[in-house]
Design a protein around this motif. Sequence first.
Motif, short mmCIF file in Angstrom:
data_model
loop_
_atom_site.label_atom_id
_atom_site.label_comp_id
_atom_site.label_asym_id
_atom_site.label_seq_id
_atom_site.Cartn_x
_atom_site.Cartn_y
_atom_site.Cartn_z
N THR A 179 0.83 -1.19 0.00
CA THR A 179 0.00 0.00 0.00
C THR A 179 0.87 1.24 0.00
N VAL A 180 0.55 2.17 -0.89
CA VAL A 180 1.26 3.44 -0.94
C VAL A 180 0.31 4.53 -0.46
N ASP B 145 -2.02 5.03 -3.61
CA ASP B 145 -3.24 4.24 -3.51
C ASP B 145 -4.26 4.92 -2.62
N LEU B 146 -3.76 5.51 -1.52
CA LEU B 146 -4.63 6.15 -0.53
C LEU B 146 -4.14 7.57 -0.26
N THR C 272 -9.01 6.48 -2.85
CA THR C 272 -9.58 6.38 -1.51
C THR C 272 -8.98 7.46 -0.61
N VAL C 273 -9.86 8.14 0.11
CA VAL C 273 -9.43 9.16 1.06
C VAL C 273 -9.69 8.64 2.47
N VAL C 274 -8.66 8.70 3.31
CA VAL C 274 -8.76 8.24 4.70
C VAL C 274 -8.56 9.42 5.62
N SER D 155 -13.44 6.83 2.42
CA SER D 155 -14.35 7.06 1.29
C SER D 155 -14.69 5.81 0.51
N ASN D 156 -14.02 4.68 0.77
CA ASN D 156 -14.32 3.46 0.01
C ASN D 156 -15.34 2.58 0.71
#
Length: 996
Positions: free
Chosen positions: A568-569, A604-605, A763-765, A865-866
Motif C-alpha cells: 500500500t502506498v 493508492d490512498l 480512496t481518502v482516509v 471514502s471506500n
Amino acid sequence: MFFLCLSTLIFIGIILTPGTIGFHHDWPYGPFPEMIEELGSEGFDLFSESQGNKIYPTDWLFRIALVPFAGLGGEVLTKSMLVLFTALSGTAMFWLARELKLDYRWALVAGIIYVFTPIVFTRAIAGHMYYLLAYAIAPLAFMLFMRATRSERPWKYALLSGALIGIATVQIQFSVMLPLLLVGYLIFDYKHTRTNLPVFTIVVLVALLIQLPWVLPLMTDSTITEGLPVSSYINYHDITSAPSLWESFGMLGYKIQPYSYTSLASSGLIPSFLPYLSVSFLGVALLSLIFRRDSLTLSLSTIALIGVFLGKGMNEPGGEIFEFLFLNTPLIIFRELWHLVFLVVFPATVLVAIFIQDFSKYVKRRSGGRPWAHIAAPLAVALLVIIPAGCPLMLGGNFGGYLQTYTLSDDYDALFDELSEANGTTRILWVPSMGPMRYSDLGRAGVDPLISSSPLPSFPSSPYANPSPLSGATMFFIVTMQENDTAQFGNVLSPFGIAEIVVRTDFQSKYPWYSALENYPDLAAKWESQAFARYVQGQDDLLAVTVSPEFTRYQNQVPSSMVSAPSTVVLGSKDLSALSHLASVTHLGEVAYLTDKGTLGHADLLFAMDDTRDIISLTSGQSIDPASAVPGFDDKSDPHREWIPAKGWSWYDPLFSTSTNTGIFTLGDSTVSMPVSGDGSEVWAKVMFWEDGAVLEFDMGSSSTTVRTDSSTHMPQWVKIGEVDGSSQLTIASSSGRGYVDEILVVNKAELASLGAAIGDRTVVYLLTSDGYDVSGALPRSEPHAVDIEVNDTMSRWIDIYEESAYSLTLDVEGHVMVSVDGAPVDMGWEGSQGHGAVFLDEGRHELRITALADSAVGDLWMISNGLSPEETFSPSKSAVIEQYQKNDPQSWQVKVNATEPFFLMLSEPYDPRYVAIVNGQEIGPVQAYSFMNGYWIDQTGELTIDLAYKPQKQFEIGLVIACLTIGACVGFAVWDTWRGRRKCSGKHSKGRARP
C-alpha cells in the motif's frame, strides 16, 4: 624524546587511570577493537547508513589509518593519540624554530609554548583528534614550504609540504588556515614571487589531490551540497555569541564550554587573573617587531592580527566586514569560530621564540658582565607566556577532571560481538538514543560509542532534520516512547528496518539536545532509563532475549527489513505521529508512507490526520518551512529574538518532534517576516492549537488575519491567512502565549477549487484522533489514543470534505456514545467496543459531534471514502514479492523481485536523490518514503534484478586511488631525491680524496 616525556607527564594521570578516554564532548572511540574497526572502515565510504552523504569526509585517511591499529583497543589508542599528537606538536615547532636559525634553547622553548596553548588543552578535552593532528603537523608543513622557497631543488620539499597540508585537512578548517599562512608569507616575500609561485602551486595541487576523494564528487555533482543552510550559519550561536575583541585577543578558549579559561576562572579552578595574562602571549609576540621586521615576522604578525579580528565573529568592530567574508569566502566552514584561534597561536608561538632569542642577544650586549642575565631574562619572559597560555590544569594529570575514562562490561562486549556477526540488513535502535549520554559512574556526558560505532546501522542523535535525513526519525521514536503513544512499537519500527532494540539502564541522557533537564522536572522523569525500560516492557510485539544488569536486548516480533516492497502506498500528513495510530490497524512494513506531494499520481490512498484540510497540502502548491524562509532567522536579534526552530524545543510538546518540517516556535511576544509569491493564489498556515497557544497575526500588507491558537484541542490545523498575486511580504506576530507555525502553503485558487476532481477515484482516509475535539468536561486520558468523558459531555469538531462520497465510520469506544454529523445521528452498529457506520457527505464543511450517554473513553475515529474498515483498506493483495536481496556495502544492494504489477520498492537508507535504482539498464531516482528513506516507483514486471547504488561512491573511490598514489609518489620522490643527493655528495667526496 624530550617532548615525548613532556607529553607523557602532561597526561600521566589519565594514562594511569584504567579505561578508554571518552564519554565527554565529541570523543567517539569505543573500547572494543570491533568498534575501532567499524569507525575506521567508514573511511572507505562516502555514504553513511546513519548520516547519509557525509558531504565533506576529510577524515577518510585518518579513519583508514585506524584500521591496522584496531586490535589495540580503545584504551591504548585514545591515550596513545593524545600523547603522540601532543609530543609531535612540540617536536614539529622545535624543528621549525631550528629551521629559522633559532638557538637550541629557544627552539626548545618554542616547542614548549606550542604544547601549552589553549588549543591543546581544549581540543584534548573535547576529543578533537583531527584538530590536534592538523595542529601538530602544521609547523612541519610550514617549515618544508619555507625550505622549498629557499632551495635550488625545491620540489622534494614542496611535495612533502603539500602532502602534509593535505593530511592536515582532516580538520577541514586547516584547508583554509594553512594556505592563508603560506599566502601571507608569499605576500611579504614579494621579491621572490617568480620562484615562490610555482612552489606554492605544487603545494596546493598536492594537497588538493590528497583530498580528492570528497572533492571529486563535489566537482562532478554540485547538487550534493544542496540544502545546506549556508546563509543561516551566520546566525549560528557560536558566531553570534563569539568572543568579544578582548577575549579573541586573549585566546581564552571555547567560551560556551565550561572548560574555557573564562569559565574555569569563574568556577575557581584557575586564578581569576590568569585569563587577563593570556593577552601577554600575543603581546610578547608583537614585540618581536622591535628587533626585526623581515618578511617572516611581518607576515606572521599580520596573520595573528587577522586571526584576532576573525575570532570575534559578529562583534564590533567590523561585524559587517566579518559577515561579508563569512558568506562570500571559504570562511563559511568556520561554523565554530574558535577553530580560528590557530591563526593566532601558530604565528604567535614563532614570534615569541624569535623575540626571546633577540631579547637574549640584546640583554647579553647590555648585561655588563653578568653572564646569566641573557638566559634568566628571556626565560622569565617565556614563563610569562607559558603560564597563562598553557593552563596549569594541563599538569594536573586529567585536565581538571575534564578528561575521563570509562569501561564497558563483558556483557556489552558479548553483545557487540554477536551484533557484529549480523548481515547488516536490519537496523538497531539504542535507547535512550539522544545525546549527549552520561555513563552512570561518570561525571561528564558526551558521544555514546555504542551509537557512533554501532555494528548495525543506527540512528543519529539529533532532533533536527538538517544534519541527516534520519535524524528526525530519532526524535520521533523517543517521543513515541515518552508519550506512551502505542502498544505496537515494534510495528511502528518495522518500516525502518529496526529488528533490534537495546534499552540501557547504566546510561542516562543528560540533555534533550543540550538543554539541561533540571529546568524541566516533568520531562526529566521521561528521560530516565527506567522510564524507557517500562515502556518497552509493555509492548506487545517486542520480546526480551538478553537481560543483563546494564541493558535489556529486545527483538522485534514484527518482520522488519531494510528492503521491502509494500503493498500500500499512502500519501499523507507530514505529522509522523500518524504512524502510531496506523500501527493499530495494519502492518506498517507493508505500507509506504509518503509526504511528497509530487507522488500524488502513484498513491493508492490519500491520508489526513485530525485536520481534514490537510488534503490541501497534497496539491502542487508551494510548501514553505518558515524556519528556512525567514531571512536571518534565529540570530536572536530584534524583532524576532524569541522565535526559534520548533524541533529544538521539543520538550514543550511532542507534536514539535513528530512533524517532518522544522517549523518555528516562540517563547514570547515577537515577530518574523518572510517573502511569499504566487499567481492568483491562496496562502495558508499550519499552526498549533493547544492550551498554551498564542494570538498570531498574519499580515500580508493588503490584508491581515488574526488567529487565537489557545484551545482545548491539541493539534495543528490549517488556517487561510490571505491571498497573493505576485510577490508580497508575510509578517507573523505572536503575542499572549506560545505560537507555533509549522508550514506555510501557497496554492493556486483554481487548483484548490478542482481538488475534488484531482482526488478522482482514490480512496481518502481521515483519521480523527481524540486530541482534536473541543471537549466539555474531559478527564485526563486513561490510555493511548483515547480521552475520557462523563455522561452528557460532548466532543465536537469541524471536518472539511473535498470529495463527496459515502464514508464509512469506525470508532473505538469503551462505554456508550452517540455519533452525529450535522445534527443527524449515525447508526454505528456497535460490536463490543467498536462501532461501524456510514454517512454520505457532500463537498464542504460539516460538524461532527460525539455525545456520551455514559462515562466513556473515546478513541480514534476513521472516515474512509471506500466504505471499508481501516483493516480492509490497508490490506490489499501484494503485487510484488522480494525473493532475495543482499547488501554489498552501505552504497549498494541487489534485490530480486517477482512482480505481477508495477510496484513500490523501499530502502531504509537515508534519503538521497543520488541513491538510484537500476532495472534492466533503466536508472530510477528515489522519492522520500517516511520523509527519511529512499523509495522507488518500479513500472516493470516479471522476474527483476534491481541494483540499488549510491552514484557518487564511484567518484569517491577514484579519488581514493588518486590520493593514495599521490601520497606514495610524494614520499617516493622525496626518498629518491634524498638518495640521489647523498650519492652525488658521496661521489664528489670520493673524487676529492688523494690517491695512495
